[in-house]
Design a protein around this motif. Structure first.
Motif, PDB file in Angstrom:
ATOM      1  N   ARG A 228      80.084  84.537  98.088  1.00 49.20           N
ATOM      2  CA  ARG A 228      80.354  85.729  97.277  1.00 49.20           C
ATOM      3  C   ARG A 228      81.451  85.454  96.250  1.00 49.20           C
ATOM      4  O   ARG A 228      81.460  86.058  95.161  1.00 49.20           O
ATOM      5  N   THR A 229      82.329  84.535  96.569  1.00 50.30           N
ATOM      6  CA  THR A 229      83.442  84.232  95.662  1.00 50.30           C
ATOM      7  C   THR A 229      83.067  83.244  94.567  1.00 50.30           C
ATOM      8  O   THR A 229      83.844  83.032  93.640  1.00 50.30           O
TER       9      THR A 229
ATOM     10  N   GLY B  32      79.116  92.886  99.208  1.00 50.42           N
ATOM     11  CA  GLY B  32      80.157  91.883  99.327  1.00 50.42           C
ATOM     12  C   GLY B  32      80.185  91.016 100.560  1.00 50.42           C
ATOM     13  O   GLY B  32      81.251  90.577 100.982  1.00 50.42           O
TER      14      GLY B  32
ATOM     15  N   HIS C  66      88.162  92.557  95.555  1.00 50.89           N
ATOM     16  CA  HIS C  66      86.944  92.979  94.878  1.00 50.89           C
ATOM     17  C   HIS C  66      86.924  92.380  93.483  1.00 50.89           C
ATOM     18  O   HIS C  66      87.934  91.846  93.020  1.00 50.89           O
TER      19      HIS C  66
ATOM     20  N   ASP D 154      76.017  91.728  95.515  1.00 52.13           N
ATOM     21  CA  ASP D 154      77.378  91.689  94.971  1.00 52.13           C
ATOM     22  C   ASP D 154      78.156  92.927  95.378  1.00 52.13           C
ATOM     23  O   ASP D 154      79.355  92.861  95.686  1.00 52.13           O
TER      24      ASP D 154
ATOM     25  N   ILE E 277      82.467  94.541  96.210  1.00 50.55           N
ATOM     26  CA  ILE E 277      83.390  94.174  97.279  1.00 50.55           C
ATOM     27  C   ILE E 277      83.316  92.674  97.555  1.00 50.55           C
ATOM     28  O   ILE E 277      82.257  92.056  97.397  1.00 50.55           O
ATOM     29  N   ILE E 278      84.446  92.091  97.981  1.00 52.20           N
ATOM     30  CA  ILE E 278      84.476  90.710  98.469  1.00 52.20           C
ATOM     31  C   ILE E 278      85.086  90.750  99.856  1.00 52.20           C
ATOM     32  O   ILE E 278      86.298  90.773 100.021  1.00 52.20           O
TER      33      ILE E 278
ATOM     34  N   ILE F 101      89.464  96.108 100.921  1.00 53.76           N
ATOM     35  CA  ILE F 101      88.584  96.216  99.753  1.00 53.76           C
ATOM     36  C   ILE F 101      89.390  96.480  98.488  1.00 53.76           C
ATOM     37  O   ILE F 101      89.075  95.967  97.415  1.00 53.76           O
TER      38      ILE F 101
END
Length: 592
Positions: free
Chosen positions: A570-571, A548, A482, A545, A487-488, A478
């Motif tokens: 998410r990206t 993530g 992010h 979001d 978080i991604i 994380i």
């Protein structure tokens, strides 16, 4: 990341947001500075119980289980077997290894009702070695590699950064046993297998990482590698050669050849200066009209032997000494001298100069950079006094014959590369998530672990040690993955692969349609979280979001009417794309 690895879990699940615990919040903890600490708390992954002690909430626990599953698959494939050792260990196990002294205040110690002292395990070298003393008897049992995933404890003075530095954490530790270094059953072969297993583990976890050469630290041993997640906020410095690919941490990094000259012509006379009440080299340097780079720093050390000897390590004032490099230079272990003992021996601690070489029987090691000036400022071997104008060739010519010149300092960015002529080292930041060691016979000799070899002679077992910070791996992921919104998560260790957001879930057919898609995704091997809360779309999107998850699907009465869904990674930046209902499972699988 391949789809197979990303979804290679046991039975996929579908969970409702309303039936799990995801306490998101818009406010960051007051003590949080690192992004991983901020977002893991805000996203409802963790909650503090006490200083450096955390609850792992459902999102974090699901990710930790996935990391652990990857670790188990790769270690089993490398020939290791899982077991479990206790968190509590009798303090007597440390009697021969003396690691209770090495760990010092980091070791949690307690006393039971019978007055017996016990420690909470920071690692388990003593426990596993003690176990093997009763289990290993013949060379036919080698090689043996055992691992566990267990809670560990370290009494950090200042726990910080959430899961990156806490007092209770989850760790995988493995221990291998051998009777030789080379060959199929040797330590080197297992070490290489574990190195590859670690590479596979962190690759599968979706981490950007670098294996680097490292010092063994309090665990001990010889060869050692750290696996560092590359991250601008990392707490560790990594030095890399951009030409050769060489990488090492600061404590281990070598420095390429540096020219030096013993015969610098003196330019000024030696002058003594009164320097009272000047803590720190910078204040002294300013008073003497120079800077830290124009001063010599003389460290007083002592060999760790039956009959200890004094060692002086001389380096430039702006550099940091490296005990391990001093050890390598003189061929025996050293430690910083006890101040009282050093003073009693005649050292003016804080004011020591290289000229003590002529006054006491000692060894001296000089860093090359400490020989490249005609005039140095240094201690005067007298409390509250320094000198300027010191010149090696004039004032201490005996050093040329008596002293060793060697790399004895921490490397820095800009130093010559040890692997490519003309290249210089560059600094990067990273977070340590794994560490592997060739322990040798350090623990087996200390604890009496001997085994009959092929010649029917007792021989100390040769050991390897291999650790991964499981909870630290999640935090590091994380920390390095992010954005400003949250978080991604990489698909392989995300709590769920797909996040289905329902808009006005109470409208006819919305929830039913969402769960129909969710069940189809689960049948395809993807874990799904359905946000079934009767909330406005805005807060739901913000929460999405924040936590993530890799893929997002939006279901509403409008999408149902159009026989479509909204889909977004998410990206991805910008709005979601419309995907035909019949294509959404294929789209998700291709996007993982």
């Amino acid at each position: 990341m391949s789809t197979a690895h990303a979804i290679n879990q046991s039975k996929a699940v579908v969970h409702r947001w309303s039936q799990t615990l995801i306490p998101t919040t818009r406010e960051a903890p007051s003590d949080a500075v690192m992004p991983s600490h901020i977002f893991m708390t805000r996203a409802g992954y963790i909650r503090p119980v006490g200083s450096g002690i955390y609850n792992y909430l459902p999102l974090a626990w699901r990710s930790l289980q996935k990391i652990s599953a990857i670790i188990r698959e790769e270690l089993d494939a490398a020939g290791a077997s899982e077991m479990l050792m206790p968190a509590l260990m009798p303090i007597e196990l440390y009697e021969n290894t003396k690691r209770d002294q090495d760990y010092g205040d980091l070791l949690f110690q307690l006393q039971d009702r019978h007055g017996r002292k016990t420690a909470l395990g920071p690692t388990h070298e003593e426990v596993i070695t003690d176990l093997m003393c009763g289990c290993l008897t013949s060379y036919k049992q080698f090689p043996l590699n055992l691992y566990q995933i267990q809670t560990k404890f370290r009494d950090e003075a200042r726990p910080r950064a959430g899961l990156l530095r806490c007092r209770e954490f989850i760790m995988k530790d493995a221990y291998s046993f051998h009777l030789e270094l080379e060959g199929e059953a040797g330590l080197n072969a297992t070490y290489d297998k574990m190195y590859q297993a670690y590479t596979n583990i962190f690759t599968r976890c979706g981490l950007d990482f670098s294996p680097v050469e490292a010092e063994a630290g309090p665990i001990g041993g010889s060869a050692s590698h750290e696996f560092m997640v590359n991250c601008v906020n990392g707490e560790d410095t990594i030095l890399v050669c951009p030409v050769s690919g060489y990488a090492a941490n600061v404590e281990k990094a070598e420095i390429g050849e540096r020219p030096y000259d013993w015969d610098q012509s003196p330019t000024t006379e030696v002058t003594k200066h009164h320097t009272p009440n000047m803590p720190g080299i910078d204040l002294v340097a300013e008073h003497l009209g120079t800077n830290a780079a124009g001063m010599l720093k003389t460290l007083v050390m002592r060999t760790v032997e039956t009959e200890p000897k004094w060692v002086l390590a001389v380096l430039r004032g702006d550099h940091e000494g490296n005990e391990a490099k001093v050890r390598d230079a003189i061929g025996t272990t050293v430690a910083m001298a006890d101040e009282k003992e050093a003073i009693a021996a005649g050292f003016a601690i804080g004011y020591v100069s290289p000229m003590m070489l002529n006054k006491l029987d000692l060894k001296m090691v000089i860093d090359p950079d400490a020989l490249n000036s005609q005039s140095w400022a240094t201690g005067a071997d007298e409390k509250d006094h320094h000198i300027t104008g010191f010149n090696w060739s004039r004032d201490l010519p005996s050093a040329k014959d008596k002293a060793i010149v060697a790399d004895i300092r921490n490397a820095e960015a800009g130093d010559p590369s040890p692997r490519a002529t003309g290249a210089t080292l560059e600094a990067k930041r990273g977070i340590e998530v794994g560490h592997i060691f060739k322990l040798g016979t350090k623990y087996s000799e200390a604890m009496g672990l001997t085994v009959l070899n092929k010649d029917q002679k007792n021989q100390p077992a040769i050991m390897g040690c291999y650790g991964i910070g499981v909870s630290r791996t999640l935090a590091s992921c994380i920390e390095s993955s992010h954005d400003d919104n949250g978080i991604i998560m990489p698909a392989a260790i995300a709590p769920y692969h797909v996040h289905i957001i329902t808009i006005k879930p109470n409208e006819d057919g919305v929830l039913e349609h969402a769960f129909e898609i969710a069940n189809e995704l689960a049948a395809s091997g993807l874990d799904v979280l359905v946000d079934d809360r009767n909330e406005r779309p805005g807060p739901k999107f913000k929460d999405a979001d924040l936590i993530g998850l890799p893929l997002r699907i939006i279901v509403s009465s409008k999408t149902i009417e159009a026989n479509q869904v909204e889909f977004k990674k998410r990206t991805d930046e910008g709005k979601a794309q419309m995907v035909a209902r019949a294509e959404i499972i294929k789209t998700c699988l291709e996007s993982i």
